[in-house]
Motif scaffolding. Structure first.
Motif, PDB file in Angstrom:
ATOM      1  N   LEU A 295      22.033  -3.706  45.285  1.00  0.00           N
ATOM      2  CA  LEU A 295      23.216  -3.665  44.417  1.00  0.00           C
ATOM      3  C   LEU A 295      23.064  -4.645  43.247  1.00  0.00           C
ATOM      4  CD1 LEU A 295      26.128  -3.460  47.030  1.00  0.00           C
ATOM      5  CD2 LEU A 295      25.410  -1.679  45.426  1.00  0.00           C
ATOM      6  N   LEU A 296      22.591  -5.855  43.544  1.00  0.00           N
ATOM      7  CA  LEU A 296      22.406  -6.845  42.483  1.00  0.00           C
ATOM      8  C   LEU A 296      21.326  -6.407  41.491  1.00  0.00           C
ATOM      9  CD1 LEU A 296      22.682 -10.153  44.553  1.00  0.00           C
ATOM     10  CD2 LEU A 296      24.376  -9.185  42.996  1.00  0.00           C
ATOM     11  N   ARG A 297      20.269  -5.810  42.020  1.00  0.00           N
ATOM     12  CA  ARG A 297      19.219  -5.307  41.119  1.00  0.00           C
ATOM     13  C   ARG A 297      19.742  -4.165  40.252  1.00  0.00           C
ATOM     14  NH1 ARG A 297      13.665  -6.052  41.692  1.00  0.00           N
ATOM     15  NH2 ARG A 297      13.649  -4.674  39.872  1.00  0.00           N
ATOM     16  N   LEU A 298      20.590  -3.339  40.843  1.00  0.00           N
ATOM     17  CA  LEU A 298      21.164  -2.218  40.093  1.00  0.00           C
ATOM     18  C   LEU A 298      22.050  -2.729  38.967  1.00  0.00           C
ATOM     19  CD1 LEU A 298      21.405   0.902  39.995  1.00  0.00           C
ATOM     20  CD2 LEU A 298      23.432   0.680  41.451  1.00  0.00           C
ATOM     21  N   ILE A 299      22.810  -3.790  39.248  1.00  0.00           N
ATOM     22  CA  ILE A 299      23.684  -4.371  38.231  1.00  0.00           C
ATOM     23  C   ILE A 299      22.867  -5.081  37.153  1.00  0.00           C
ATOM     24  CG2 ILE A 299      25.468  -6.108  37.807  1.00  0.00           C
ATOM     25  CD1 ILE A 299      26.495  -5.502  40.662  1.00  0.00           C
ATOM     26  N   ALA A 300      21.879  -5.860  37.589  1.00  0.00           N
ATOM     27  CA  ALA A 300      21.093  -6.670  36.641  1.00  0.00           C
ATOM     28  C   ALA A 300      20.050  -5.846  35.897  1.00  0.00           C
ATOM     29  CB  ALA A 300      20.403  -7.809  37.391  1.00  0.00           C
ATOM     30  N   ARG A 301      19.550  -4.784  36.536  1.00  0.00           N
ATOM     31  CA  ARG A 301      18.500  -3.917  35.960  1.00  0.00           C
ATOM     32  C   ARG A 301      17.205  -4.681  35.677  1.00  0.00           C
ATOM     33  NH1 ARG A 301      20.440   1.037  34.551  1.00  0.00           N
ATOM     34  NH2 ARG A 301      22.711   1.265  34.478  1.00  0.00           N
ATOM     35  N   LYS A 302      17.007  -5.744  36.413  1.00  0.00           N
ATOM     36  CA  LYS A 302      15.768  -6.523  36.308  1.00  0.00           C
ATOM     37  C   LYS A 302      15.655  -7.390  37.556  1.00  0.00           C
ATOM     38  CE  LYS A 302      17.026  -8.660  32.512  1.00  0.00           C
ATOM     39  NZ  LYS A 302      17.040  -9.630  31.366  1.00  0.00           N
ATOM     40  N   PRO A 303      14.485  -7.967  37.832  1.00  0.00           N
ATOM     41  CA  PRO A 303      14.367  -8.870  38.988  1.00  0.00           C
ATOM     42  C   PRO A 303      15.375 -10.008  38.904  1.00  0.00           C
ATOM     43  CG  PRO A 303      12.199  -8.319  38.133  1.00  0.00           C
ATOM     44  CD  PRO A 303      13.195  -7.759  37.157  1.00  0.00           C
ATOM     45  N   LEU A 304      15.890 -10.424  40.058  1.00  0.00           N
ATOM     46  CA  LEU A 304      16.912 -11.466  40.071  1.00  0.00           C
ATOM     47  C   LEU A 304      16.382 -12.779  39.512  1.00  0.00           C
ATOM     48  CD1 LEU A 304      18.636 -10.810  43.519  1.00  0.00           C
ATOM     49  CD2 LEU A 304      19.148  -9.838  41.274  1.00  0.00           C
ATOM     50  N   GLY A 305      15.111 -13.058  39.776  1.00  0.00           N
ATOM     51  CA  GLY A 305      14.512 -14.267  39.227  1.00  0.00           C
ATOM     52  C   GLY A 305      14.524 -14.261  37.715  1.00  0.00           C
ATOM     53  N   ALA A 306      14.320 -13.092  37.125  1.00  0.00           N
ATOM     54  CA  ALA A 306      14.327 -12.981  35.666  1.00  0.00           C
ATOM     55  C   ALA A 306      15.725 -13.186  35.097  1.00  0.00           C
ATOM     56  CB  ALA A 306      13.789 -11.612  35.248  1.00  0.00           C
ATOM     57  N   VAL A 307      16.768 -12.920  35.915  1.00  0.00           N
ATOM     58  CA  VAL A 307      18.144 -13.159  35.482  1.00  0.00           C
ATOM     59  C   VAL A 307      18.456 -14.649  35.487  1.00  0.00           C
ATOM     60  CG1 VAL A 307      20.574 -12.716  36.002  1.00  0.00           C
ATOM     61  CG2 VAL A 307      18.875 -10.904  36.332  1.00  0.00           C
ATOM     62  N   ILE A 308      17.985 -15.353  36.526  1.00  0.00           N
ATOM     63  CA  ILE A 308      18.305 -16.773  36.688  1.00  0.00           C
ATOM     64  C   ILE A 308      17.426 -17.651  35.805  1.00  0.00           C
ATOM     65  CG2 ILE A 308      18.464 -18.661  38.354  1.00  0.00           C
ATOM     66  CD1 ILE A 308      18.825 -16.534  40.533  1.00  0.00           C
TER      67      ILE A 308
END
Length: 419
Positions: A295-308
């Protein structure tokens, strides 16, 4: 209001104040990108406010600890609920100490969630105050458990700082094999954290809905006379049983998604108390973590590490690396005293031997050796930066397996801690 309900109230207050502190730390770091004329002043101002909330949360946590101690008549570290809440409190204390030394608000954005997750995880265990079993009726309970947890708490802060360093330095724009391997390593670490979050979320969701299932399984044990005895034991599930205990009979089960019976059975070779329920919990934890991560990947549309990772911009990587090392260097001698030396003295008093290769003892030794290797490689081999940070992250995963996996999965003399 009884003392027990009062203590629970203070723990709930501590949990929510920790959450507020975390959000304020995020505002402190992320807010400097919102176009402020003086970003450093913004970080300092909101960092101080967030730290104040973290201290308030810690004081509420301490109040919970002592009120529960008063109610139970013994130090509240005798089962998984009590120990994990105590560990969360010690991680908060370790963070406060390290923060006062370095004044780095970004550390709070990673350290406070560790306390939050551990307190939330503790809350899934029974909250009842239980009398001490004979093996725990010793003053060594206070000495051994508190010092071991204090050492592990500093390891937790070292983990948080190590993960920060990796998020700061890993190249998310890179496409080389090395870059992709590092990106996958961080993503796996975040996924492991989400497994715990997903598990806690699933437990609270099904508890809130009143879900319940119960089975009856035959348990064989050897009595004091050496004779084997077989009894029927009831096993309660709070998560829908994807796996029922081996050769168990279903007593009751609330339907879930059209499922009125458990579709699978725990394999015969899985031994130990409540092996089927533990397998079911493990599978549900993985499923919940996968769903939450997806779900988080779907929302972010990128790896979570790349978001943080962009939030780490402008932070001195060497300072973070130093914080991780210092936290582990502080925690290591404390852990050595609590988890090994004091533990062996208590074992000699309780069981007549210093060492018995019990699973918990073995994994405590593995943890100690791992951090000994960390310090050796750091000081003698010059393993700083990424190498050191990867070890700090991996080390705390070993710590959590020692605390959770050994207590709940592997049978041994310390199995009482999983009650």
């Amino acid at each position: 209001m009884s003392t027990s309900s009062l203590s629970s109230t203070f723990l709930l207050i501590a949990f929510f104040v920790y959450c507020i502190a975390f959000l304020l730390f995020v505002v402190s770091i992320a807010g400097k990108r919102w176009g402020h004329n003086d970003p450093e002043r913004h970080v300092k101002k909101w960092g101080n406010i967030a730290f104040s909330f973290a201290v308030i949360g810690f004081l509420s946590h301490v109040t919970f600890f002592f009120t529960r101690w008063y109610e139970g008549g013994h130090i509240p570290t005798s089962n998984m609920y009590e120990f994990m809440t105590f560990l969360g409190m010690m991680i908060s204390l370790a963070f406060i100490i390290v923060y006062l030394l370095y004044r780095t608000p970004v550390l709070g954005m990673f350290a406070t969630p560790v306390s939050i997750i551990i307190v939330a995880y503790a809350s899934v265990f029974p909250h009842d105050i239980q009398p001490l079993i004979p093996a725990l009726q010793s003053y060594w309970l206070k000495i051994h458990v508190t010092t071991a947890a204090a050492g592990e708490a500093f390891f937790g802060v070292g983990f948080a700082a190590g993960l920060m360093y990796l998020l700061r330095t890993v190249n998310y724009q890179g496409t080389s094999d090395k870059d992709r391997k590092e990106q996958r390593g961080i993503e796996f670490t975040l996924f492991v954290l989400l497994i715990i979050v997903g598990f806690v979320t699933a437990i609270f969701s099904f508890n809130a809905s009143g879900y319940h299932a119960q089975f009856s399984e035959k348990v064989t044990f050897t009595d004091k006379s050496g004779q084997e005895q077989t009894i029927d034991q009831k096993v309660d599930y709070v998560l829908p049983p994807l796996f029922k205990p081996y050769q168990a009979e279903q007593i009751e089960m609330k339907p879930f998604l059209g499922m009125s019976t458990a579709p699978l059975e725990a394999p015969y070779w899985m031994k130990g108390a409540n092996a089927g329920r533990k397998l079911n919990t493990t599978v549900w934890s993985l499923l919940s973590g996968i769903i939450l991560y997806a779900l988080l990947r779907l929302i972010a549309r990128k790896p979570l590490g790349a978001v943080i990772s962009p939030l780490m911009g402008g932070i001195d990587a060497e300072d973070i690396d130093e914080i991780s090392y210092r936290a582990i260097a502080i925690g290591y001698p404390i852990f050595t005293l609590g988890a090994l030396i004091f533990a062996m003295i208590w074992a000699a008093e309780a069981w007549g031997r210093f060492w018995g290769w019990d699973p918990k003892e073995v994994w405590a030794l593995i943890t100690w050796l791992f951090y000994a290797a960390y310090l050796h490689l750091r000081l003698s081999r010059g393993w700083q930066g990424k190498k050191s940070s990867w070890l700090a992250v991996l080390g705390f995963i070993v710590v959590m397996f020692t605390l959770v996996g050994v207590n709940l999965v592997i049978a041994g003399l310390h199995s009482y801690a999983g009650v």
